[in-house]
Design an enzyme around this catalytic site. Structure first.
Site, mmCIF file in Angstrom:
data_model
loop_
_atom_site.group_PDB
_atom_site.id
_atom_site.type_symbol
_atom_site.label_atom_id
_atom_site.label_comp_id
_atom_site.label_asym_id
_atom_site.label_seq_id
_atom_site.Cartn_x
_atom_site.Cartn_y
_atom_site.Cartn_z
ATOM 1 N N GLN A 267 0.827 -1.215 0.000
ATOM 2 C CA GLN A 267 0.000 0.000 0.000
ATOM 3 C C GLN A 267 0.856 1.257 0.000
ATOM 4 O OE1 GLN A 267 -4.345 -0.851 1.747
ATOM 5 N NE2 GLN A 267 -2.870 -0.403 3.352
ATOM 6 N N GLU A 270 1.628 2.712 -3.524
ATOM 7 C CA GLU A 270 0.600 3.559 -4.137
ATOM 8 C C GLU A 270 0.472 4.881 -3.388
ATOM 9 O OE1 GLU A 270 -3.078 1.879 -5.327
ATOM 10 O OE2 GLU A 270 -2.187 0.023 -6.074
ATOM 11 N N GLU A 271 0.598 4.836 -2.060
ATOM 12 C CA GLU A 271 0.518 6.080 -1.286
ATOM 13 C C GLU A 271 1.618 7.054 -1.689
ATOM 14 O OE1 GLU A 271 1.060 7.608 3.358
ATOM 15 O OE2 GLU A 271 0.551 5.511 2.946
ATOM 16 N N ARG A 272 2.833 6.540 -1.804
ATOM 17 C CA ARG A 272 3.970 7.418 -2.103
ATOM 18 C C ARG A 272 3.936 7.926 -3.533
ATOM 19 N NH1 ARG A 272 7.855 3.230 1.303
ATOM 20 N NH2 ARG A 272 7.256 4.056 3.352
ATOM 21 N N ALA A 275 1.279 10.572 -3.599
ATOM 22 C CA ALA A 275 1.762 11.809 -2.977
ATOM 23 C C ALA A 275 2.579 12.636 -3.962
ATOM 24 C CB ALA A 275 2.592 11.487 -1.739
#
Length: 416
Positions: A267, A270-272, A275
């Site tokens: 996860q 995808e978060e990074r 961002a």
């Protein structure tokens, strides 16, 4: 590739595929196609009509109406772009998520794009990929439609970037988990309907004793102890949360028990990447508004922009933004092809966090006294975007990952 159709309704543009789409943009045609442009444009229209006119008010109030905003994005199909069609998503490949991130970046603050990204890129990727039909039906589907607001429960006071060190436990008792512990820095907490919680579900090695669990936020024993005041991201509510004997069904687990750390590391990718993608539009907006301001602003008999240092510096920053954008596109294309992009994503996050500090600081300086007020967008981005180098893994964590993939990370052990 199947075409996308835009259906106009009052105040909202609805995006729907004629059939499920799960293809990668042709390498010969580049990462983006006409369909990506349609997605961006329809999202921008929604933002311009339903979000940006109210951002200043929500920033003053310290919170935006998440359920109202999320429902509008959900109705338009924007909360399930890469999610399975059978649960209400569009089934598009990850390149469309990058296009959506660029559009979200046109919101005139950092808080609301971040809150939306929590829903699409932080709390639901593992659920969509590994979750059972039960948890997908109960938590993923209503998150895609915008009926539910979600939050991610990973960080703790003593375990931010050090995810393996979390102390929250979820002990199996019959058909339930009993959760005890606390979480910190939780975005959307005060308005969330459920949390994607990372907890220790057994004894043993730190990387194999954790699980992700879907936890309804109205469950007895959950205490939102503190609304955290921040220097930026003002319209995003953030909380410290305590769990005291919180009982949830064991069937709310995501995937296999003990694989939570692995799922969370996935996860994080995808978060990074999300961002970084959210940064490109604010970066360009900072640059464009600064060019406009310095062209009109006079000092010592000429426009501030006419000073060589000013226009050379802006040209340098424009070059840096283009380099970051190219890196993001490369990582997104490889990720959509199913390749391991951990190193590239870490580079995107590192470069994006540092560049946004550089751009906003330089631009704010050219605004002079106005840059030190709350009245201009550059100063808001200066405050909001400082978080990028901290949240979701600090710059130092990103450097460690890059070093690991380069094979130059020192081995830990006793000194000789």
């Amino acid at each position: 590739m199947a075409m996308l159709r835009l259906f106009a309704r009052p105040s909202v543009l609805y995006l729907n595929p004629t059939r499920a789409i799960a293809t990668t943009a042709s390498k010969n045609a580049g990462l983006f196609t006409h369909e990506h442009d349609e997605l961006r444009n329809s999202m921008k229209k929604l933002i311009d009509s339903e979000v940006n006119p109210y951002v200043d008010q929500w920033e003053e109030e310290g919170q935006f109406p998440a359920h109202e905003v999320f429902k509008k994005f959900g109705d338009a199909g924007f909360l399930g772009i890469t999610k399975p069609v059978e649960y209400g998503g569009l089934g598009l490949d990850y390149s469309f998520a990058i296009a959506a991130g660029e559009a979200l970046g046109t919101i005139n603050c950092g808080a609301i794009p971040m809150a939306l990204a929590v829903q699409t890129d932080m709390s639901t990727p593992a659920l969509a990929r590994f979750g059972s039909h039960h948890v997908k039906e109960q938590f993923l589907a209503p998150s895609i439609t915008g009926e539910f607001v979600s939050c991610l429960g990973v960080s703790e006071p003593s375990a931010g970037s050090d995810v393996a060190n979390i102390q929250t436990t979820a002990k199996r008792v019959g058909d339930d988990f009993i959760i005890n512990g606390q979480k910190m820095w939780i975005t959307n907490a005060f308005q969330a309907d459920w949390m994607c919680l990372l907890a220790n579900t057994s004894q043993g090695q730190a990387h194999s004793n954790k699980s992700l669990i879907c936890v309804p936020m109205n469950t007895p024993g959950i205490h939102l102890a503190k609304r955290i005041k921040k220097i930026g991201m003002l319209s995003s509510d953030t909380a410290q949360i305590f769990f005291e004997d919180v009982r949830v069904p064991a069937k709310n687990i995501v995937g296999d028990e003990g694989l939570g750390f692995t799922y969370q590391m996935m996860q994080f990718q995808e978060e990074r990447l999300a961002a970084a993608a959210l940064l490109t539009s604010p970066l360009r907006k900072c640059l464009d508004t600064t060019i406009e301001y310095t062209r009109e602003r006079k000092a010592f008999g000429r426009a501030v922009l006419d000073n060589q240092y000013v226009h050379f510096r802006l040209a340098e920053l424009e070059t840096e933004i283009e380099c970051l954008t190219a890196l993001i596109y490369r990582a997104a294309e490889l990720y959509a092809d199913g390749e391991d992009v951990t190193k590239l994503v870490s580079m995107c996050k590192l470069k994006g966090g540092r560049l946004v500090r550089e751009v906003t600081d330089s631009c704010l300086q050219f605004w002079g006294g106005m840059g030190f007020t709350n009245e201009v967008l550059v100063s808001r981005f200066f405050r909001d975007m400082r978080l990028i180098s901290i949240g979701g893994g600090t710059d130092e964590v990103m450097l460690g990952i890059i070093c690991k993939y380069m094979g130059i990370l020192p081995k830990l052990g006793k000194k000789k």
